[in-house]
Design a protein around this motif. Structure first.
Motif, PDB file in Angstrom:
ATOM      1  N   PHE A 167      48.721 -11.718 -12.603  1.00  0.00           N
ATOM      2  CA  PHE A 167      47.590 -10.785 -12.670  1.00  0.00           C
ATOM      3  C   PHE A 167      47.975  -9.424 -12.079  1.00  0.00           C
ATOM      4  O   PHE A 167      48.600  -9.340 -11.019  1.00  0.00           O
ATOM      5  CB  PHE A 167      46.382 -11.338 -11.898  1.00  0.00           C
ATOM      6  CG  PHE A 167      45.190 -10.426 -11.930  1.00  0.00           C
ATOM      7  CD1 PHE A 167      44.372 -10.371 -13.040  1.00  0.00           C
ATOM      8  CD2 PHE A 167      44.904  -9.593 -10.853  1.00  0.00           C
ATOM      9  CE1 PHE A 167      43.278  -9.511 -13.085  1.00  0.00           C
ATOM     10  CE2 PHE A 167      43.817  -8.743 -10.880  1.00  0.00           C
ATOM     11  CZ  PHE A 167      43.003  -8.698 -12.000  1.00  0.00           C
ATOM     12  N   GLY A 168      47.624  -8.354 -12.797  1.00  0.00           N
ATOM     13  CA  GLY A 168      47.872  -7.010 -12.300  1.00  0.00           C
ATOM     14  C   GLY A 168      46.732  -6.091 -12.688  1.00  0.00           C
ATOM     15  O   GLY A 168      45.979  -6.366 -13.627  1.00  0.00           O
ATOM     16  N   TYR A 169      46.583  -4.998 -11.961  1.00  0.00           N
ATOM     17  CA  TYR A 169      45.527  -4.037 -12.294  1.00  0.00           C
ATOM     18  C   TYR A 169      45.964  -2.653 -11.826  1.00  0.00           C
ATOM     19  O   TYR A 169      46.886  -2.500 -11.022  1.00  0.00           O
ATOM     20  CB  TYR A 169      44.194  -4.444 -11.657  1.00  0.00           C
ATOM     21  CG  TYR A 169      44.118  -4.171 -10.168  1.00  0.00           C
ATOM     22  CD1 TYR A 169      43.490  -3.039  -9.675  1.00  0.00           C
ATOM     23  CD2 TYR A 169      44.698  -5.051  -9.252  1.00  0.00           C
ATOM     24  CE1 TYR A 169      43.430  -2.787  -8.314  1.00  0.00           C
ATOM     25  CE2 TYR A 169      44.647  -4.813  -7.890  1.00  0.00           C
ATOM     26  CZ  TYR A 169      44.004  -3.675  -7.431  1.00  0.00           C
ATOM     27  OH  TYR A 169      43.949  -3.428  -6.074  1.00  0.00           O
ATOM     28  N   GLY A 170      45.293  -1.640 -12.323  1.00  0.00           N
ATOM     29  CA  GLY A 170      45.587  -0.275 -11.888  1.00  0.00           C
ATOM     30  C   GLY A 170      46.676   0.367 -12.703  1.00  0.00           C
ATOM     31  O   GLY A 170      47.348  -0.257 -13.537  1.00  0.00           O
TER      32      GLY A 170
ATOM     33  N   SER B 123      35.980  -6.957   1.447  1.00  0.00           N
ATOM     34  CA  SER B 123      35.841  -5.492   1.454  1.00  0.00           C
ATOM     35  C   SER B 123      35.805  -4.984   2.889  1.00  0.00           C
ATOM     36  O   SER B 123      35.300  -5.663   3.787  1.00  0.00           O
ATOM     37  CB  SER B 123      34.553  -5.079   0.734  1.00  0.00           C
ATOM     38  OG  SER B 123      34.630  -5.426  -0.637  1.00  0.00           O
ATOM     39  N   ASN B 124      36.348  -3.765   3.086  1.00  0.00           N
ATOM     40  CA  ASN B 124      36.320  -3.136   4.398  1.00  0.00           C
ATOM     41  C   ASN B 124      35.202  -2.085   4.419  1.00  0.00           C
ATOM     42  O   ASN B 124      34.731  -1.632   3.383  1.00  0.00           O
ATOM     43  CB  ASN B 124      37.661  -2.464   4.694  1.00  0.00           C
ATOM     44  CG  ASN B 124      37.838  -2.134   6.159  1.00  0.00           C
ATOM     45  OD1 ASN B 124      37.071  -2.597   7.004  1.00  0.00           O
ATOM     46  ND2 ASN B 124      38.840  -1.326   6.467  1.00  0.00           N
TER      47      ASN B 124
ATOM     48  N   ASP C  41      35.054  -5.736  -6.789  1.00  0.00           N
ATOM     49  CA  ASP C  41      34.531  -7.092  -6.560  1.00  0.00           C
ATOM     50  C   ASP C  41      34.837  -8.036  -7.709  1.00  0.00           C
ATOM     51  O   ASP C  41      35.088  -9.230  -7.499  1.00  0.00           O
ATOM     52  CB  ASP C  41      33.016  -7.045  -6.326  1.00  0.00           C
ATOM     53  CG  ASP C  41      32.663  -6.399  -4.998  1.00  0.00           C
ATOM     54  OD1 ASP C  41      33.551  -6.386  -4.110  1.00  0.00           O
ATOM     55  OD2 ASP C  41      31.530  -5.911  -4.845  1.00  0.00           O
ATOM     56  N   GLU C  42      34.828  -7.523  -8.933  1.00  0.00           N
ATOM     57  CA  GLU C  42      34.999  -8.398 -10.094  1.00  0.00           C
ATOM     58  C   GLU C  42      36.400  -8.977 -10.227  1.00  0.00           C
ATOM     59  O   GLU C  42      36.628  -9.917 -11.000  1.00  0.00           O
ATOM     60  CB  GLU C  42      34.617  -7.662 -11.391  1.00  0.00           C
ATOM     61  CG  GLU C  42      35.455  -6.429 -11.687  1.00  0.00           C
ATOM     62  CD  GLU C  42      34.844  -5.153 -11.137  1.00  0.00           C
ATOM     63  OE1 GLU C  42      35.182  -4.077 -11.644  1.00  0.00           O
ATOM     64  OE2 GLU C  42      34.015  -5.241 -10.184  1.00  0.00           O
ATOM     65  N   ILE C  43      37.371  -8.439  -9.498  1.00  0.00           N
ATOM     66  CA  ILE C  43      38.737  -8.995  -9.605  1.00  0.00           C
ATOM     67  C   ILE C  43      39.226  -9.613  -8.293  1.00  0.00           C
ATOM     68  O   ILE C  43      40.364 -10.061  -8.212  1.00  0.00           O
ATOM     69  CB  ILE C  43      39.741  -7.925 -10.084  1.00  0.00           C
ATOM     70  CG1 ILE C  43      39.908  -6.823  -9.030  1.00  0.00           C
ATOM     71  CG2 ILE C  43      39.360  -7.364 -11.434  1.00  0.00           C
ATOM     72  CD1 ILE C  43      41.080  -5.908  -9.317  1.00  0.00           C
ATOM     73  N   LYS C  44      38.367  -9.645  -7.274  1.00  0.00           N
ATOM     74  CA  LYS C  44      38.798 -10.214  -5.983  1.00  0.00           C
ATOM     75  C   LYS C  44      39.251 -11.662  -6.118  1.00  0.00           C
ATOM     76  O   LYS C  44      40.146 -12.124  -5.407  1.00  0.00           O
ATOM     77  CB  LYS C  44      37.665 -10.107  -4.959  1.00  0.00           C
ATOM     78  CG  LYS C  44      37.563  -8.756  -4.279  1.00  0.00           C
ATOM     79  CD  LYS C  44      36.615  -8.838  -3.091  1.00  0.00           C
ATOM     80  CE  LYS C  44      36.634  -7.548  -2.282  1.00  0.00           C
ATOM     81  NZ  LYS C  44      35.944  -6.447  -2.949  1.00  0.00           N
TER      82      LYS C  44
END
Length: 397
Positions: free
Chosen positions: A348-351, A378-379, A337-340
């Motif tokens: 921007f990248g993550y993971g 979110s699903n 949620d904090e990066i949505k």
């Protein structure tokens, strides 16, 4: 008699006594204080060769004077609008001679009104190479309203003017009224953009073909050379460079494609063929987009598989009257949620295997270029849903 006309009326009467036949207009004040206009015609009466008296007739012309005053005010008002207009306004008689030349014309051409009134517009202002076309447009305007673009020669060089022309009739003669907008700077900017676009196409072509081919060869050599940690790191960097080049290609597509009605389902199914994952597509809708939409769908599906580790993707297309809604749902790890709110930001990248940070940024720009929007939710029970809203096409393919 109105006090401001009293002296003039005395002179008028004395001139008649001296033997002149005169006509003039004077104001009179009624008992109620209302002003009336009278037209007076006077003539001398002779006896034995001398003027012995003055005779005359008068008629009330108050209504006519009111109309004349209104017409004069309207004429003044229209004249002020013409002078204040931020467009060139040129009036030509049926022979092409200039009878109207407003202040904007003076500003753009460098000529004063007094220099050009009564002269032939085409001989002074239209370059020889464009004169035939301009004269043909002039003749056509005598029958119907037209728009055209042709250059005008000013004292400071040639200007490109977009014209809207029509005709009005006055005293049985046609007057051609031309309203022009100076688009010289716009045309220069347009040519500069076209030149830059051509350079970009060449640069992107080099990147896509030459550099990309070289990277592919290097990637193949690394795969053959071994599975060491260093080789894996080099391979990941090459993959990132390839991805970066692909994003540039997508941006180029966004810049040069033409928005048109597309069958959304056909485009999604074309992308889905590339992936070995359980994938369902439901629904139909005709949207306004272009081939760049393929990269939007591809980016979302690829991220769901590579980063979300999903084994299943469900895509639902709905016709929402004014727009088409596409919901791409996966069942992977999801997005925190904090990066949505950040995933569509440039860079921007993550993971663990974050890429160039351009994928979703480019996807958002592409969708917005259509007049649409894209966001993520979110699903349930896991994963996420990307929602894409596209303008609905009003006509069928």
């Amino acid at each position: 008699i109105h006090k401001d006309d009293l002296d003039r009326l005395r002179k008028f009467f004395n001139r008649t006594l001296s033997g002149e036949i005169l006509r003039d207009e004077f104001r009179f004040v009624t008992k109620s204080g209302k002003i009336k206009w009278l037209e007076i015609v006077e003539w001398p009466v002779y006896k034995d060769g001398e003027v012995v008296e003055v005779e005359g007739v008068a008629r009330d012309i108050s209504n006519r004077k009111i109309l004349e005053e209104k017409l004069q005010k309207e004429k003044k008002f229209i004249g002020e609008i013409i002078e204040a207009a931020n467009s060139l306004i040129v009036g030509l008689d049926e022979e092409g001679k200039i009878i109207l030349f407003n202040k904007k014309c003076e500003e753009v051409t460098g000529y004063k009104r007094e220099e050009v009134l009564g002269k032939n517009w085409f001989e002074i202002f239209v370059p020889v190479d464009y004169r035939r076309m301009a004269i043909d447009a002039f003749e056509k305007t005598k029958k119907e309203k037209i728009t055209c673009v042709y250059p005008v020669v000013s004292k400071n060089g040639v200007k490109t003017i977009a014209w809207s022309s029509t005709f009005v009739e006055r005293n049985g003669r046609k007057i051609i009224v031309n309203i022009g907008v100076d688009i010289t700077d716009l045309e220069i900017a347009k040519r500069r953009i076209e030149k830059l676009n051509e350079y970009l196409r060449i640069i992107n072509k080099v990147m896509r073909h030459d550099i990309l081919n070289d990277l592919t060869v290097i990637r193949g050599i690394i795969e053959i050379s071994g599975e060491g940690e260093l080789m894996k790191k080099v391979a990941r960097r090459i993959d990132k460079m390839v991805e970066f080049i692909e994003k540039i290609r997508e941006l180029e597509t966004m810049a040069f494609e033409n928005i048109r009605p597309i069958a959304v389902r056909d485009y999604i199914e074309k992308v889905a063929e590339k992936y070995n994952v359980e994938l369902s597509v439901e629904g139909h809708c005709l949207a306004l987009a272009d081939d760049a939409f393929l990269s939007v769908v591809d980016n979302i599906i690829r991220n769901a598989i590579q980063h979300g580790r999903t084994c299943k993707i469900d895509i639902k297309i709905e016709d929402k009257n004014s727009f088409c809604e596409v919901r791409i749902a996966d069942y992977g790890k999801g997005i925190p949620d904090e990066i949505k709110d950040k995933i569509f930001d440039e860079g921007f990248g993550y993971g663990e295997f974050k890429g160039s940070g351009l994928g979703l940024y480019v996807a958002k720009r592409i969708v917005e270029s259509y007049g649409g929007e894209i966001y993520v939710e979110s699903n349930v029970p896991s994963g996420c849903v990307f929602i894409i809203k596209l303008p609905k096409a009003k006509k069928s393919l």
